[in-house]
Write a protein that holds these residues in place. Structure first.
Motif, PDB file in Angstrom:
ATOM      1  N   LEU A 157       0.822  -1.207   0.000  1.00  0.00           N
ATOM      2  CA  LEU A 157       0.000   0.000   0.000  1.00  0.00           C
ATOM      3  C   LEU A 157       0.856   1.257   0.000  1.00  0.00           C
ATOM      4  O   LEU A 157       0.516   2.261  -0.629  1.00  0.00           O
ATOM      5  CB  LEU A 157      -0.934  -0.005   1.218  1.00  0.00           C
ATOM      6  CG  LEU A 157      -2.067  -1.046   1.180  1.00  0.00           C
ATOM      7  CD1 LEU A 157      -2.824  -1.060   2.495  1.00  0.00           C
ATOM      8  CD2 LEU A 157      -3.019  -0.762   0.025  1.00  0.00           C
ATOM      9  N   SER A 158       2.011   1.195   0.689  1.00  0.00           N
ATOM     10  CA  SER A 158       2.923   2.356   0.689  1.00  0.00           C
ATOM     11  C   SER A 158       3.536   2.585  -0.689  1.00  0.00           C
ATOM     12  O   SER A 158       3.986   3.693  -0.991  1.00  0.00           O
ATOM     13  CB  SER A 158       4.031   2.153   1.728  1.00  0.00           C
ATOM     14  OG  SER A 158       4.954   1.150   1.308  1.00  0.00           O
ATOM     15  N   LEU A 159       3.542   1.540  -1.525  1.00  0.00           N
ATOM     16  CA  LEU A 159       4.087   1.656  -2.881  1.00  0.00           C
ATOM     17  C   LEU A 159       2.996   1.982  -3.897  1.00  0.00           C
ATOM     18  O   LEU A 159       3.271   2.064  -5.095  1.00  0.00           O
ATOM     19  CB  LEU A 159       4.777   0.342  -3.275  1.00  0.00           C
ATOM     20  CG  LEU A 159       5.982  -0.076  -2.426  1.00  0.00           C
ATOM     21  CD1 LEU A 159       6.451  -1.472  -2.824  1.00  0.00           C
ATOM     22  CD2 LEU A 159       7.118   0.928  -2.562  1.00  0.00           C
ATOM     23  N   GLY A 160       1.767   2.131  -3.431  1.00  0.00           N
ATOM     24  CA  GLY A 160       0.671   2.438  -4.331  1.00  0.00           C
ATOM     25  C   GLY A 160       0.057   1.223  -4.996  1.00  0.00           C
ATOM     26  O   GLY A 160      -0.693   1.357  -5.968  1.00  0.00           O
ATOM     27  N   VAL A 161       0.361   0.026  -4.486  1.00  0.00           N
ATOM     28  CA  VAL A 161      -0.196  -1.209  -5.047  1.00  0.00           C
ATOM     29  C   VAL A 161      -1.422  -1.608  -4.238  1.00  0.00           C
ATOM     30  O   VAL A 161      -1.341  -1.753  -3.017  1.00  0.00           O
ATOM     31  CB  VAL A 161       0.844  -2.350  -5.037  1.00  0.00           C
ATOM     32  CG1 VAL A 161       0.231  -3.638  -5.570  1.00  0.00           C
ATOM     33  CG2 VAL A 161       2.057  -1.954  -5.860  1.00  0.00           C
ATOM     34  N   ARG A 162      -2.547  -1.784  -4.917  1.00  0.00           N
ATOM     35  CA  ARG A 162      -3.799  -2.111  -4.234  1.00  0.00           C
ATOM     36  C   ARG A 162      -4.271  -3.537  -4.532  1.00  0.00           C
ATOM     37  O   ARG A 162      -5.051  -4.090  -3.767  1.00  0.00           O
ATOM     38  CB  ARG A 162      -4.900  -1.136  -4.668  1.00  0.00           C
ATOM     39  CG  ARG A 162      -4.616   0.320  -4.350  1.00  0.00           C
ATOM     40  CD  ARG A 162      -4.694   0.595  -2.866  1.00  0.00           C
ATOM     41  NE  ARG A 162      -4.504   2.002  -2.550  1.00  0.00           N
ATOM     42  CZ  ARG A 162      -3.346   2.574  -2.318  1.00  0.00           C
ATOM     43  NH1 ARG A 162      -2.232   1.843  -2.392  1.00  0.00           N
ATOM     44  NH2 ARG A 162      -3.256   3.853  -2.011  1.00  0.00           N
ATOM     45  N   GLN A 163      -3.819  -4.126  -5.612  1.00  0.00           N
ATOM     46  CA  GLN A 163      -4.298  -5.448  -6.011  1.00  0.00           C
ATOM     47  C   GLN A 163      -3.311  -6.505  -5.525  1.00  0.00           C
ATOM     48  O   GLN A 163      -2.274  -6.744  -6.137  1.00  0.00           O
ATOM     49  CB  GLN A 163      -4.470  -5.517  -7.530  1.00  0.00           C
ATOM     50  CG  GLN A 163      -5.247  -6.737  -7.997  1.00  0.00           C
ATOM     51  CD  GLN A 163      -5.644  -6.648  -9.451  1.00  0.00           C
ATOM     52  OE1 GLN A 163      -5.666  -5.568 -10.036  1.00  0.00           O
ATOM     53  NE2 GLN A 163      -5.955  -7.780 -10.052  1.00  0.00           N
ATOM     54  N   ILE A 164      -3.627  -7.128  -4.400  1.00  0.00           N
ATOM     55  CA  ILE A 164      -2.726  -8.068  -3.739  1.00  0.00           C
ATOM     56  C   ILE A 164      -3.478  -9.347  -3.427  1.00  0.00           C
ATOM     57  O   ILE A 164      -4.571  -9.308  -2.863  1.00  0.00           O
ATOM     58  CB  ILE A 164      -2.169  -7.474  -2.423  1.00  0.00           C
ATOM     59  CG1 ILE A 164      -1.586  -6.071  -2.657  1.00  0.00           C
ATOM     60  CG2 ILE A 164      -1.140  -8.399  -1.805  1.00  0.00           C
ATOM     61  CD1 ILE A 164      -1.519  -5.235  -1.411  1.00  0.00           C
ATOM     62  N   THR A 165      -2.904 -10.483  -3.789  1.00  0.00           N
ATOM     63  CA  THR A 165      -3.454 -11.787  -3.424  1.00  0.00           C
ATOM     64  C   THR A 165      -2.382 -12.555  -2.675  1.00  0.00           C
ATOM     65  O   THR A 165      -1.297 -12.787  -3.207  1.00  0.00           O
ATOM     66  CB  THR A 165      -3.878 -12.591  -4.669  1.00  0.00           C
ATOM     67  OG1 THR A 165      -4.830 -11.832  -5.423  1.00  0.00           O
ATOM     68  CG2 THR A 165      -4.505 -13.919  -4.263  1.00  0.00           C
ATOM     69  N   ALA A 166      -2.679 -12.923  -1.428  1.00  0.00           N
ATOM     70  CA  ALA A 166      -1.725 -13.670  -0.603  1.00  0.00           C
ATOM     71  C   ALA A 166      -2.115 -15.144  -0.603  1.00  0.00           C
ATOM     72  O   ALA A 166      -3.284 -15.481  -0.399  1.00  0.00           O
ATOM     73  CB  ALA A 166      -1.697 -13.123   0.820  1.00  0.00           C
ATOM     74  N   ILE A 167      -1.137 -16.025  -0.857  1.00  0.00           N
ATOM     75  CA  ILE A 167      -1.390 -17.462  -0.947  1.00  0.00           C
ATOM     76  C   ILE A 167      -0.335 -18.219  -0.142  1.00  0.00           C
ATOM     77  O   ILE A 167       0.861 -18.087  -0.423  1.00  0.00           O
ATOM     78  CB  ILE A 167      -1.346 -17.946  -2.415  1.00  0.00           C
ATOM     79  CG1 ILE A 167      -2.311 -17.136  -3.282  1.00  0.00           C
ATOM     80  CG2 ILE A 167      -1.662 -19.439  -2.505  1.00  0.00           C
ATOM     81  CD1 ILE A 167      -2.207 -17.467  -4.768  1.00  0.00           C
ATOM     82  N   PRO A 168      -0.744 -19.021   0.855  1.00  0.00           N
ATOM     83  CA  PRO A 168       0.218 -19.898   1.528  1.00  0.00           C
ATOM     84  C   PRO A 168       0.479 -21.116   0.650  1.00  0.00           C
ATOM     85  O   PRO A 168      -0.452 -21.691   0.071  1.00  0.00           O
ATOM     86  CB  PRO A 168      -0.518 -20.293   2.813  1.00  0.00           C
ATOM     87  CG  PRO A 168      -1.966 -20.252   2.430  1.00  0.00           C
ATOM     88  CD  PRO A 168      -2.109 -19.155   1.397  1.00  0.00           C
ATOM     89  N   MET A 169       1.730 -21.523   0.510  1.00  0.00           N
ATOM     90  CA  MET A 169       2.010 -22.640  -0.399  1.00  0.00           C
ATOM     91  C   MET A 169       3.305 -23.356  -0.039  1.00  0.00           C
ATOM     92  O   MET A 169       4.164 -22.814   0.678  1.00  0.00           O
ATOM     93  CB  MET A 169       2.085 -22.147  -1.841  1.00  0.00           C
ATOM     94  CG  MET A 169       3.247 -21.225  -2.144  1.00  0.00           C
ATOM     95  SD  MET A 169       3.329 -20.751  -3.899  1.00  0.00           S
ATOM     96  CE  MET A 169       1.799 -19.854  -4.101  1.00  0.00           C
ATOM     97  N   SER A 170       3.414 -24.546  -0.581  1.00  0.00           N
ATOM     98  CA  SER A 170       4.676 -25.279  -0.584  1.00  0.00           C
ATOM     99  C   SER A 170       4.998 -25.552  -2.040  1.00  0.00           C
ATOM    100  O   SER A 170       4.364 -26.404  -2.674  1.00  0.00           O
ATOM    101  CB  SER A 170       4.568 -26.592   0.196  1.00  0.00           C
ATOM    102  OG  SER A 170       5.723 -27.379  -0.033  1.00  0.00           O
ATOM    103  N   ALA A 171       5.953 -24.815  -2.593  1.00  0.00           N
ATOM    104  CA  ALA A 171       6.288 -24.982  -4.004  1.00  0.00           C
ATOM    105  C   ALA A 171       6.835 -26.379  -4.269  1.00  0.00           C
ATOM    106  O   ALA A 171       6.550 -26.985  -5.305  1.00  0.00           O
ATOM    107  CB  ALA A 171       7.310 -23.923  -4.434  1.00  0.00           C
ATOM    108  N   LEU A 172       7.617 -26.915  -3.341  1.00  0.00           N
ATOM    109  CA  LEU A 172       8.209 -28.236  -3.541  1.00  0.00           C
ATOM    110  C   LEU A 172       7.127 -29.316  -3.599  1.00  0.00           C
ATOM    111  O   LEU A 172       7.127 -30.173  -4.488  1.00  0.00           O
ATOM    112  CB  LEU A 172       9.200 -28.541  -2.422  1.00  0.00           C
ATOM    113  CG  LEU A 172       9.894 -29.907  -2.510  1.00  0.00           C
ATOM    114  CD1 LEU A 172      10.719 -30.005  -3.790  1.00  0.00           C
ATOM    115  CD2 LEU A 172      10.769 -30.140  -1.283  1.00  0.00           C
TER     116      LEU A 172
END
Length: 496
Positions: free
Chosen positions: A195-210
């Motif tokens: 938000l401090s960078l002016g980005v409003r579209q954020i999707t947070a995803i917990p994951m295990s790439a491996l």
């Protein structure tokens, strides 16, 4: 789940349940360009390798080679997916990413072009290269460590490069026992940064790439508390940047004269659209003409849009040279001698104040002087006044001063005509990449940088003012910047 092959995920120590196949959606013909970024060892290459593996983008011979080269990389008996991206010998020996690796994959709904970028600070320039063309950034964070300085650096560079869609991949969530509290804290911290960078579209995803959890297949068997989308579902719904909305832009790369009866101006359309009969302006001269014909290598076209490589034939003889820009009559770009910009220093020598450089934007190359104004303090996320040299990997706000008129759009409106590189004339090295944020007044421009006032004046007028007692008494509160000496007389004449 709309992937190319709907086979369930490979068996791991945790059972991974695939999503049910939804109704088939209309395929998006526009590929999404994305970048993976973040700190060292956060799992960027492994994530993209897993994406390629689970969307069946890995050919049989590649899969066989991967299994052969992986060895005992983990205790799950899984391949070392990072090897699909890390192709350089040094990358494989050190287990790090050095250069940008581009890969392609597709689902039933759309295709993707992904850039895997280095996490090491010394390779920040490579990350900036990958971000310059991306529509979306996947920012990986190791669940065990949270946000680091390099995480902040990459997020900042991505936002400066005009990326407004972020996916926060909280990776290695399995190594913290799928702790929701850890995920929530990292998500909260990152949202504040974004938000401090002016980005409003954020999707947070917990994951295990491996393990592939919440990458292509969902990980609800291990994370029943997470009800959001997988990474692939998020990417399928992301939007691409459009270069059609603004005015027409054609940076001229070559003047074609195959015969006495034909003169055409060649280049790749950098924005907007044009058709025969449209009136256009040639910059910087300001001459006006109409488009008579649009020609490609094999046919005559009735229109051209952004991304098309074309030859424009005009209805009259005008002076057009390589580096000029043909633009629409309405919605013209900015022209002038002084611009504000943000840049990333890419070489150990950095950017030196008052030194003359070459600035290249599209096909146009000009002499420029770069004056640092402030530098981003990554630890706090704040801009601090900085008038000295900008060191390697520094992110700074600068003033650009030209001897001849320059042509730009603000970067957030048009990437192609708002971006530039800075070249050191002594070494021919590219020392910085930057983005124009706006045009500064040629005369009497007043700007504020923190508590200091910045005045932009012709050189002789600046010298007179600095010699006065009044300025000497306020020297700690104001700075004076000189504009090009070649324009000073003209500017002073305008005042009279």
């Amino acid at each position: 789940m709309s992937v190319t092959n709907t086979q369930t995920a490979p068996t791991t120590s945790a059972t991974i349940l695939p999503f049910a196949e939804p109704a088939r959606a209309v395929r998006d013909s526009r590929p999404l360009r994305l970048i993976t970024c973040g700190s060292v060892d956060d799992g960027k290459s492994t994530l993209i390798g897993r994406l390629l593996w689970d969307t069946k983008a890995v050919k049989e011979d590649q899969a066989a080679t991967l299994k052969r080269d992986s060895g005992a990389q983990n205790d799950l008996g899984l391949p070392d997916f990072a090897l699909l991206l890390d192709g350089l010998q040094a990358e494989r020996e050190q287990g790090i990413t050095i250069d940008v690796a581009y890969r392609y994959f597709a689902t039933d709904r759309r295709s993707f072009i992904v850039a895997d970028t280095p996490g090491h600070e010394q390779y920040t320039r490579n990350m900036a290269t990958g971000a310059s063309t991306a529509d979306l950034a996947i920012l990986l964070v190791d669940a065990r460590t949270g946000l680091l300085e390099q995480t902040r650096r990459h997020a900042t560079i991505a936002s400066l490069m005009g990326i407004k869609q972020f996916v926060l991949a909280v990776n290695k969530i399995d190594l913290v026992a799928y702790d929701k509290a850890i995920y929530d804290k990292i998500s909260h911290d990152f949202r504040e940064l974004a938000l401090s960078l002016g980005v409003r579209q954020i999707t947070a995803i917990p994951m295990s790439a491996l393990k592939g959890e919440n990458v292509v297949y969902d990980g609800r068997a291990s994370m029943a508390w997470y009800e959001g989308p997988t990474l692939v579902e998020t990417l399928e719904l992301a939007t691409t940047r459009s270069a059609q909305a603004g005015g027409f832009r054609l940076p001229v790369q070559r003047v074609a004269r195959p015969g006495e009866s034909f003169r055409g101006y060649q280049g790749t359309v950098a924005g907007g659209s044009v058709k025969p009969g449209d009136s256009v302006t040639i910059l910087p001269s300001g001459m006006v003409a109409n488009v008579k014909q649009i020609v490609t290598f094999d046919l005559v076209r009735n229109a051209a849009v952004a991304g098309d490589a074309v030859t424009l034939v005009l209805d009259r003889q005008v002076d057009v040279s390589r580096g000029d820009m043909i633009v629409s009559m309405d919605g013209q770009p900015m022209t002038g001698l002084n611009f504000d910009a943000q840049l990333v220093a890419l070489q150990p020598g950095g950017i030196e104040p008052a030194k003359g450089y070459w600035l290249k934007s599209g096909s146009r190359r000009q002499r420029v002087t770069v004056t640092p104004v402030s530098q981003l303090e990554l630890s706090s996320g704040k801009w601090k006044a900085h008038h000295e040299a900008l060191g390697m990997n520094a992110i700074g706000k600068v003033h650009l001063s030209f001897d001849e008129a320059a042509i730009f759009d603000p970067y957030d409106q048009n990437r192609a005509t708002g971006a530039f590189i800075i070249i050191d004339p002594d070494t021919n090295n590219t020392v910085a990449g930057g983005m124009v944020t706006g045009r500064r007044s040629d005369l009497g421009g007043i700007h504020r940088d923190g508590q200091r006032v910045i005045l932009s004046l012709p050189a002789d007028l600046a010298d007179e003012l600095m010699a006065t007692e009044a300025f000497a008494a306020r020297r700690d509160e104001a700075d004076i910047r000189r504009v090009s000496a070649g324009r000073a007389a003209e500017l002073l004449g305008d005042i009279k």
